[in-house]
Design an enzyme around this catalytic site. Sequence first.
Site: not given
Ligand code: IPD
Ligand code: CA
Ligand code: CA
Length: 259
Positions: A64, A80, A82-83, A85, A208
């Site tokens: 990412e 990813d 940190i999913d 963030t 994701d």
């Molecule tokens: C997000 C998370 C969130 C989702 C967003 C993503 P990130 O990823 O998965 O739950 O609703 O569409 O972008 O930005 O925390 O890696």
């Molecule tokens: Ca993510």
């Molecule tokens: Ca992320």
Amino acid sequence: MLQSTLIEAARAGAAEILRYFQGTFRVDNKEGINNLVTEADHASEKAILSVIRNAYPDHMILAEESGKSHQTDEYKWVVDPIDGTVNFAHGIPLNAVSIGIEKNGEIIMGVVYNPHLQEMFFAEKGIGAFLNDKPIRVSNEKKVIKSCLVTGFPYIYLDQPNGPLEVFARFVRKGVPVRRIGSAAIDLCWVAAGRFDGFYEHKLEPWDSAAGSLIVTEAGGMITNHQGNEFSIYQHAVLASNGWIHDELVGVLNNTHEL
Ligand code: IPD
Ligand code: CA
Ligand code: CA
């Protein structure tokens, strides 16, 4: 070997998440409002990539924060760091490292690791899905009206027919609980573990869903786009469920079925 490198990479990223979690860190904004990236995202990604590159210098990586590497190999790691963030930046312990491995265009292995809850979800194609080494299975709920769902909202709101708020309202008006956890990777794993019966989101990126999509299907669930057609991590709209309620969910998402 592939599996041990995958787990080692997830642990390396998670160690950085925990190292920064209690302290202070720099936060920057990406495209959109409140689309954050922190020092910890970069540190986690660096640690993950270093483990992968050490073990498999020829494998391709799609990550990412740093984008696509230039190698072309049959293997591609989709990362990813940190999913969740936004959760991370607010001290909410619902975030995870997510790494999927694609071989010739097909996801064959994936891991989602939330170090705060010490929950390691893992799946291998044809072998099964596991939470901390124990097999997991999707729920048996057969009706949407009795289901517990989860969704997420994009950083840039999509004002379109059947958009995120419209669909959300459709469920909530009928009393169907729709949670919003803030990590799509965790959402997918919690469907796989039977905690949620279904998950949908309108605008996800490959990192994701790469790992979580395999974890859902290996746990006996189903994943498609919002039309109910074949899933790909490279398309944005994602619908995952226990399988039983899938057709009904497609109907609600497209407004062709009333609850
Ligand atoms: C997000 C998370 C969130 C989702 C967003 C993503 P990130 O990823 O998965 O739950 O609703 O569409 O972008 O930005 O925390 O890696
Ligand atoms: Ca993510
Ligand atoms: Ca992320």
